[in-house]
Design a protein around this motif. Structure first.
Motif, mmCIF file in Angstrom:
data_model
loop_
_atom_site.group_PDB
_atom_site.id
_atom_site.type_symbol
_atom_site.label_atom_id
_atom_site.label_comp_id
_atom_site.label_asym_id
_atom_site.label_seq_id
_atom_site.Cartn_x
_atom_site.Cartn_y
_atom_site.Cartn_z
ATOM 1 N N GLU A 137 78.014 59.664 20.576
ATOM 2 C CA GLU A 137 79.356 59.151 20.295
ATOM 3 C C GLU A 137 80.415 59.805 21.180
ATOM 4 O O GLU A 137 81.592 59.884 20.817
ATOM 5 N N GLY A 138 80.000 60.297 22.345
ATOM 6 C CA GLY A 138 80.951 60.807 23.324
ATOM 7 C C GLY A 138 81.530 62.168 22.995
ATOM 8 O O GLY A 138 81.047 62.887 22.124
ATOM 9 N N ASN A 139 82.593 62.537 23.734
ATOM 10 C CA ASN A 139 83.213 63.873 23.638
ATOM 11 C C ASN A 139 83.804 64.110 22.253
ATOM 12 O O ASN A 139 84.735 63.405 21.845
ATOM 13 N N GLN A 140 83.282 65.108 21.554
ATOM 14 C CA GLN A 140 83.761 65.374 20.193
ATOM 15 C C GLN A 140 84.175 66.817 19.962
ATOM 16 O O GLN A 140 85.155 67.083 19.266
ATOM 17 N N LEU A 141 83.432 67.761 20.544
ATOM 18 C CA LEU A 141 83.707 69.185 20.341
ATOM 19 C C LEU A 141 84.093 69.819 21.674
ATOM 20 O O LEU A 141 83.338 69.753 22.644
ATOM 21 N N LEU A 142 85.280 70.417 21.732
ATOM 22 C CA LEU A 142 85.768 71.104 22.934
ATOM 23 C C LEU A 142 85.963 72.577 22.626
ATOM 24 O O LEU A 142 86.652 72.926 21.655
ATOM 25 N N ALA B 186 75.353 77.599 23.569
ATOM 26 C CA ALA B 186 75.483 76.265 22.959
ATOM 27 C C ALA B 186 74.319 75.363 23.358
ATOM 28 O O ALA B 186 73.830 74.566 22.538
ATOM 29 N N ARG B 187 73.857 75.464 24.600
ATOM 30 C CA ARG B 187 72.718 74.647 25.046
ATOM 31 C C ARG B 187 71.446 75.011 24.301
ATOM 32 O O ARG B 187 70.660 74.139 23.918
ATOM 33 N N LEU C 244 71.745 67.545 21.256
ATOM 34 C CA LEU C 244 73.116 67.431 21.751
ATOM 35 C C LEU C 244 73.192 67.676 23.256
ATOM 36 O O LEU C 244 72.473 68.517 23.802
ATOM 37 N N ASN C 245 74.087 66.950 23.903
ATOM 38 C CA ASN C 245 74.350 67.105 25.329
ATOM 39 C C ASN C 245 75.536 68.056 25.494
ATOM 40 O O ASN C 245 76.664 67.737 25.119
ATOM 41 N N LEU D 250 80.207 64.035 33.316
ATOM 42 C CA LEU D 250 80.947 63.394 32.231
ATOM 43 C C LEU D 250 80.486 61.965 31.991
ATOM 44 O O LEU D 250 80.666 61.416 30.902
ATOM 45 N N LYS D 251 79.866 61.374 33.008
ATOM 46 C CA LYS D 251 79.355 60.008 32.846
ATOM 47 C C LYS D 251 78.182 59.955 31.871
ATOM 48 O O LYS D 251 77.834 58.893 31.362
ATOM 49 N N THR D 252 77.553 61.129 31.606
ATOM 50 C CA THR D 252 76.453 61.185 30.633
ATOM 51 C C THR D 252 76.973 61.259 29.198
ATOM 52 O O THR D 252 76.195 61.341 28.252
ATOM 53 N N LYS D 253 78.313 61.277 29.036
ATOM 54 C CA LYS D 253 78.982 61.303 27.735
ATOM 55 C C LYS D 253 78.527 62.477 26.853
ATOM 56 O O LYS D 253 78.000 62.279 25.749
ATOM 57 N N PRO D 254 78.721 63.723 27.348
ATOM 58 C CA PRO D 254 78.329 64.884 26.544
ATOM 59 C C PRO D 254 79.155 64.989 25.269
ATOM 60 O O PRO D 254 80.360 64.706 25.266
ATOM 61 N N GLU D 255 78.489 65.367 24.194
ATOM 62 C CA GLU D 255 79.192 65.519 22.917
ATOM 63 C C GLU D 255 79.958 66.842 22.847
ATOM 64 O O GLU D 255 80.988 66.938 22.193
#
Length: 423
Positions: free
Chosen positions: A65-70, A86-87, A95-96, A113-118
């Motif tokens: 669902e794309g970028n969620q946690l920064l 985190a990895r 999770l990516n 960013l094109k891989t839509k990391p969460e």
């Protein structure tokens, strides 16, 4: 009953990593974070703050669902370290996780960013750049964590934090973490007035025994002191300088003596800094020379020494530097090199931090708690001279009689008498 309950996959990793019970900060913030609450988390250095915010917030992330946690970090080194942790835990949940720190190739980061990391981990400058280019979908963010929050709100960085928060198009969960986050509390409350503060500093028992000491050594012979420390058996230490130029000069002289040292400085490339830190973690370097850029969040397992090449400028600086030892129960020693005129300033810092600080002595290839006795050099005994008869000088005996002149010619005999007759 503890509310710290991990998913089955994480419980297995938790056991494999050798953890038994959560630290106080990990247990205290777990439920509020997993329930989406915003908070300020304050605990001593080395008490496990990284996992305290990662474990609950990553459980709330939805796959694909794309970028969620920064997660915003105050330095590149801390960003790389947090991304690695985190990895490790994120892959168990599929999770990516991607780092976006300054100094790295921005084009490659845009491709990632094109891989839509969460989960995104980054430094404020690079994150702002990517948000402005609309590469990071800030409207999708649900949680933002500020690691070393007091550093992120310092002049020069705070405007970047404000830009990130302004770019959000919805109410998000905010978490602020640091050993000294109370320093930024006013700025944090300006953003979130009613935010809850969880401070476990006084109750936390996770820190190992750290010995705080000082070494009186002439400033003109500082490099000689660092050289002698590096040659102590089993020594390995982070060496902190206040000024970058002093660090560079010391490194050059120590390398001339063929010592295993390296530097970690803000004017170096990301790759060089990463290599120096990795070599130090592997034990291939005995002294890593740095500034306060390495005083925040870096986790070097069982590091025995921190050396202040001079008295730190602030008590916060001393606290965070010293926090590189004594992490998660390990013991360590802080050695601050002083001169007679700088010792009062160090003692003032110690009083403000409520620390007991003792003098140590560098002698015989070791750091001693007591001053070594000075060796008294006795004069060598001289061998007795051989008794000999004194030499007697035979002086000529003076006489009133004139010595006779032998072989005087006849013509000269009675010469005086002849002269009288001629008269």
């Amino acid at each position: 009953m503890s509310e710290f309950k991990l998913p089955e996959k994480w419980q297995q990793r938790w056991d494999e990593e050798g953890f038994t019970t959560p630290s106080l900060i990990q247990e205290s913030v777990y439920r509020p974070l997993i329930e989406g609450e915003s908070l300020v988390g304050i605990s001593p250095t080395g008490s496990g703050k990284t996992l305290s915010y990662l474990l609950p917030t990553m459980q709330n992330v939805q796959l694909n669902e794309g970028n969620q946690l920064l997660i915003l970090t105050s330095s590149q080194e801390l960003g790389i370290q947090v991304a690695e942790v985190a990895r490790q835990w994120g892959k168990d949940l599929g999770l990516n996780v991607q780092p976006f720190i300054g100094g790295a190739n921005v084009k490659r980061q845009i491709e990632k960013l094109k891989t839509k990391p969460e989960v995104l981990i980054g430094t404020p400058g690079r994150i702002v750049e990517l948000i402005k280019q609309k590469k990071i979908k800030s409207h999708q963010l649900k949680t933002i964590i500020f690691d070393e929050a007091d550093q992120l709100f310092l002049p020069g960085a705070s405007h970047l934090v404000e830009e990130i928060i302004k770019s959000l198009q919805q109410e998000v969960q905010l978490g602020f973490f640091s050993a000294t986050a109370d320093q930024a509390l006013a700025a944090i409350q300006a953003i979130k007035p009613e935010i809850q503060v969880i401070d476990v500093t006084k109750e936390d028992q996770s820190k190992g025994v750290v010995k705080h000491t000082y070494l009186v050594y002439p400033s003109r012979r500082l490099v000689d002191g660092l050289r002698r420390l590096a040659n102590i058996e089993g020594f390995q230490g982070l060496v902190f300088f206040n000024q970058l130029q002093d660090l560079g000069s010391a490194e050059e002289k120590l390398l001339f003596h063929h010592l295993r040292v390296a530097s970690l400085a803000s004017d170096q490339s990301k790759d060089l800094r990463k290599m120096s830190l990795e070599l130090f973690r592997q034990g291939k370097i005995v002294e890593l020379l740095t500034t306060d850029v390495a005083s925040r969040g870096l986790d070097i397992a069982e590091l025995p020494y921190v050396v202040n090449a001079e008295v730190p400028l602030t008590k916060e600086s001393y606290l965070h530097r010293a926090g590189r030892v004594g992490r998660m129960g390990a013991s360590g020693q802080v050695v601050t090199i002083v001169q007679e005129n700088t010792l009062p300033r160090l003692k003032k810092l110690a009083r403000e931090l409520d620390l007991t600080i003792e003098e140590v002595f560098l002698h015989g290839g070791a750091l001693l708690d007591e001053q070594p006795e000075k060796e008294i050099h006795q004069p060598k005994e001289r061998k007795p001279l051989k008794q000999t008869e004194p030499k007697v000088k035979h002086e000529a005996v003076k006489s009133n009689t004139k010595p006779k002149v032998k072989n005087r010619k006849k013509a000269q005999k009675n010469k005086g008498a002849r002269k009288r007759k001629e008269k």
